[in-house]
Scaffold this motif. Structure first.
Motif, PDB file in Angstrom:
ATOM      1  N   TYR A 119       7.511  -4.495  -2.712  1.00 37.45           N
ATOM      2  CA  TYR A 119       7.658  -4.796  -1.283  1.00 37.45           C
ATOM      3  C   TYR A 119       6.321  -5.233  -0.682  1.00 37.45           C
ATOM      4  CZ  TYR A 119       9.063  -4.231   3.616  1.00 37.45           C
ATOM      5  OH  TYR A 119       9.341  -4.449   4.938  1.00 37.45           O
ATOM      6  N   LYS A 120       5.243  -4.514  -1.029  1.00 33.01           N
ATOM      7  CA  LYS A 120       3.920  -4.861  -0.492  1.00 33.01           C
ATOM      8  C   LYS A 120       3.484  -6.239  -0.974  1.00 33.01           C
ATOM      9  CE  LYS A 120       2.308  -0.087  -0.009  1.00 33.01           C
ATOM     10  NZ  LYS A 120       1.459   0.981  -0.593  1.00 33.01           N
ATOM     11  N   ALA A 125       2.503 -11.791   0.503  1.00 33.07           N
ATOM     12  CA  ALA A 125       2.677 -13.217   0.218  1.00 33.07           C
ATOM     13  C   ALA A 125       3.544 -13.914   1.262  1.00 33.07           C
ATOM     14  CB  ALA A 125       3.292 -13.395  -1.171  1.00 33.07           C
ATOM     15  N   GLY A 126       4.038 -13.170   2.248  1.00 30.71           N
ATOM     16  CA  GLY A 126       4.858 -13.765   3.301  1.00 30.71           C
ATOM     17  C   GLY A 126       6.255 -14.154   2.844  1.00 30.71           C
ATOM     18  N   GLU A 634      -5.819  -0.860   3.154  1.00 30.04           N
ATOM     19  CA  GLU A 634      -4.388  -0.554   3.150  1.00 30.04           C
ATOM     20  C   GLU A 634      -4.143   0.793   3.812  1.00 30.04           C
ATOM     21  OE1 GLU A 634      -0.867   0.135  -0.148  1.00 30.04           O
ATOM     22  OE2 GLU A 634      -2.648  -1.010  -0.692  1.00 30.04           O
ATOM     23  N   LYS A 635      -3.167   0.860   4.686  1.00 32.46           N
ATOM     24  CA  LYS A 635      -2.854   2.086   5.417  1.00 32.46           C
ATOM     25  C   LYS A 635      -2.485   3.217   4.457  1.00 32.46           C
ATOM     26  CE  LYS A 635       0.123   3.899   9.103  1.00 32.46           C
ATOM     27  NZ  LYS A 635       1.252   3.602  10.011  1.00 32.46           N
ATOM     28  N   GLY A 636      -3.034   4.420   4.732  1.00 35.88           N
ATOM     29  CA  GLY A 636      -2.715   5.581   3.915  1.00 35.88           C
ATOM     30  C   GLY A 636      -3.508   5.673   2.626  1.00 35.88           C
ATOM     31  N   MET A 637      -4.494   4.798   2.455  1.00 36.57           N
ATOM     32  CA  MET A 637      -5.283   4.774   1.227  1.00 36.57           C
ATOM     33  C   MET A 637      -6.760   5.025   1.532  1.00 36.57           C
ATOM     34  SD  MET A 637      -2.898   4.075  -1.047  1.00 36.57           S
ATOM     35  CE  MET A 637      -3.541   3.321  -2.547  1.00 36.57           C
TER      36      MET A 637
END
Length: 692
Positions: A119-120, A125-126, A634-637
């Motif tokens: 998903y990421k 990549a849009g 990256e969020k949460g990292m």
């Protein structure tokens, strides 16, 4: 196969966690569309997409494969991507070539790390996304729990479109929320329309049917102001409005539809094919790609009348046809037997034959239009190259993870070294996350990749494709030796055997210094050693720097000062003084408190916030020194920066994967040499066999 307009093409990458049913889904779609006359099975090694001998042996996808076929006047290009973390490069290649990423999620095990990674990668990549919940007919599956997980992890864009009706833990039918119709499938895959679930069944469902319909309608309303107004007024959407809203929402990243399918009855595969044609964006629907030419940025619209812009997204080393390059045509028409510009190299790219692929089946074509995918053989272009006509422009390159796991490569047969180098060069061209070379310090051939299985598969491919067998072993650490105190030693070489003898005599001071190489000086007074012998003394010392006195490691950080000596007018020679210098060096190393140095590097690890304590504890066990912790992009990292001895890094890649469940990544770069702790010196000397 005919040439298709961009509007009539669908490029779909199938990605997800390992074992979530990607290849099985691809096989079902190919079979249901009539492109295959039998339904292959992964366990039997009979699927269209897993045709490599190693894939058949391991019963898992190890590389991205392309399956192109026609369905209802459209051309579908499926890209089946591996879910194993070691083969992330192929997943990134498939995502890059696609317009939609279809992410499989097991109805039994739910959202996993591979789901999140796919998903990421798609969002970065849009690309449009769709979730396919597989194995819903398994007794241990729970579609609605998985749907809740998807909403929790990926947010409100998750929108159910096809849902199962479950009674007594069994799937009895499926509801298509676009059509508001219910279908059931027999064990042969035949479909028939049936009644919508009764209120009694709906009440027992974890998501009530009226709630699902409301959530579905609200998601569609979010895509357009007119639809939102209609939604608030309580008017029902027409089927055309629902399809358009879902299509536009997918293309803009506002909606991620969720559908389901059955492995046993092939339930919903026909509906999924229908949704592929209705909901998924074509190449013509997608925003223009951007290419760079110097300081200029060019927008590339997917039309056939524009200049050719094509991107090489994957390379395969085929033992029969040679190098095969997988190409996505971004604009214009790619023609066989033509010449174009390779914007990455600046040279001319000669295109010979072109093929469309359905697994290992190749169909030759004369041209490929905008938005389509094909393969070219024996061309010079590499992965990430842009092929164009007219003005040379470069499309953005795929950013691959760096190799982080190393093993030494040893040939099983003598004389295979040259074959190994040539074969691995081709495999590294095929897989950008592999690297191969000879370590200048140890002389070993070293293969690096993303994990143990990655390197094992590379070694197996070496045997299958190029007929060369190798063994993999832990890499040798490039230790060095040095001295810790200043000493003065004598070296005397005297030999008489009739006629001219040999005589060389030197006194040399040895002391530690910061230079990697030998630092040589002379402070001889009164001609005790003639000046013409100074180079011989230095040469004798340098020759000894390759092998220390403790473990036979190269010597570094030594300064040698020639201070005294003597000579014989007849028997002295350059060879004699060279030998005398070697004697002084060996004696000086023994007396100057020698020690072993080990390589140390900087580690930059990106890990989930919840795992920082475990990773730091592991680094402490590896004698690591944590220099800092910073929030990652990256969020949460979190990024952990540490200095760790290379000796301790051999198993870190696998350990980090276990601690973070595959979410963590790292890079490691050599920085300097440091003194090896005294308690480890004897182990190193023993492992290296000591000095002769």
């Amino acid at each position: 196969m005919k040439e298709y307009r961009a509007e009539d093409i669908r490029n779909i990458a199938i990605a997800g966690h390992s074992g979530s049913g990607k290849t099985t889904l691809a096989e079902a779609l190919i079979y249901k569309a009539g492109a295959s006359d039998r339904l292959g099975k992964t366990a039997e090694g009979t699927t269209v997409c897993d045709y490599d001998p190693e894939e058949i042996k391991r019963k898992a996808s190890l590389g991205a494969s392309v399956a192109s076929f026609e369905y209802n006047g459209l051309k579908l290009n499926l890209l089946d991507a591996p879910g194993l973390f070691d083969f992330e490069a192929d997943m990134l290649e498939a995502v890059r070539a696609a317009d939609t990423v279809m992410i499989t999620v097991s109805g039994k095990s739910g959202v996993k790390v591979g789901t999140e990674k796919a998903y990421k990668a798609a969002r970065k990549a849009g690309k449009a996304t769709m979730f396919v919940i597989t194995k819903v007919d398994d007794p241990d599956a729970n579609f609605y729990n998985v749907l809740t997980d998807l909403k929790t992890v990926f947010g409100p864009t998750v929108c159910p479109v096809i849902v199962p009706v479950i009674k007594d833990r069994q799937v009895v039918s499926y509801v298509n929320l676009i059509e508001m119709k219910c279908y059931k499938y027999d064990e042969n895959g035949n479909v028939s329309e049936t009644d919508m679930p009764t209120a009694e069944i709906s009440e027992k469902m974890e998501y009530r049917m009226d709630g699902l319909v409301a959530a579905f309608s609200e998601a569609v309303a979010e895509t357009d102001d007119a639809l939102m107004e209609k939604f608030f007024e309580g008017e029902a959407f027409t089927r055309k409005e629902l399809v358009k809203g879902l299509h536009d929402g997918m293309n803009r990243g506002l909606i991620t539809p969720v559908v389901c399918c059955s492995d046993v009855t092939m339930g919903c595969i026909d509906m999924l094919l229908k949704e592929v044609t209705l909901l998924m964006p074509s190449p013509a629907d997608c925003p223009p790609a951007e290419a760079v030419s110097g300081d200029d940025i060019e927008e590339i619209s997917c039309t056939g009348d524009a200049p050719l812009r094509a991107f090489v997204f994957k390379t395969v080393a085929d033992q029969f046809v040679g190098k095969m390059s997988f190409i996505r045509v971004m604009s214009g028409v790619l023609k066989a037997n033509s010449e174009y510009i390779n914007a990455s190299t600046g040279g001319v790219e000669k295109i010979g034959k072109l093929y469309t692929l359905c697994g290992k089946k190749q169909t030759e074509v004369t041209s490929v239009g905008a938005g389509d995918i094909c393969a070219a053989v024996k061309i010079g272009a590499a992965t990430n190259d842009t092929i164009c006509e007219g003005k040379a422009v470069s499309l953005d390159k795929i950013v691959f993870p760096r190799p982080c796991y190393k093993m030494a490569v040893r040939p099983k047969s003598q004389g295979d070294e040259s074959k190994i180098s040539a074969a691995f060069a081709r495999l590294c061209e095929e897989d950008p996350t592999l690297s191969f070379g000879q370590d200048s310090a140890t002389g070993e051939f070293v293969l690096a990749g993303l994990g143990e299985q990655h390197l094992e598969v590379a070694a197996a491919k070496l045997k299958n494709k190029f007929g060369v067998e190798v063994t993999l072993a832990p890499v040798r650490i490039a230790y060095k030796e040095t001295i810790r105190k200043k000493v003065k030693t004598e070296g005397k070489h005297k030999k008489q055997s009739g006629g001219h003898g040999q005589y060389g005599h030197v006194w040399i001071e040895f002391e530690p210094c910061l230079s990697d190489d030998l630092v040589f000086e002379e402070k001889v007074f009164g001609g005790a050693v003639p000046r013409n012998f100074f180079p011989a003394v230095e040469k004798g010392l340098r020759d000894c720097m390759g092998k220390g006195v403790l473990a036979g490691c190269p010597v570094t950080g030594v300064k040698a000062i020639l201070v005294d000596g003597s000579y014989h007018p007849v028997d002295s020679s350059e060879m004699a003084f060279k030998t005398a210098a070697a004697i002084a060096f060996k004696e000086g190393m023994k007396q100057a408190d020698p020690t072993i140095l080990e390589p140390v590097g900087t580690l930059r690890a990106i890990i989930p916030n919840d795992n920082t304590g475990d990773v730091m504890g592991d680094l402490n066990k590896r004698r690591g020194r944590v220099l800092g912790m910073n929030p990652a992009d990256e969020k949460g990292m979190t990024e952990i920066v540490a200095e760790v001895p290379e000796r301790e890094m051999q198993s870190f890649a696998m350990q980090l994967r276990q601690i973070t469940r595959g979410r963590g990544s790292f890079e490691f770069d050599f920085v300097r040499y440091e003194q090896l702790p005294a308690n480890l010196v004897s182990d190193v000397i023993l492992s290296l066999g000591g000095a002769d």
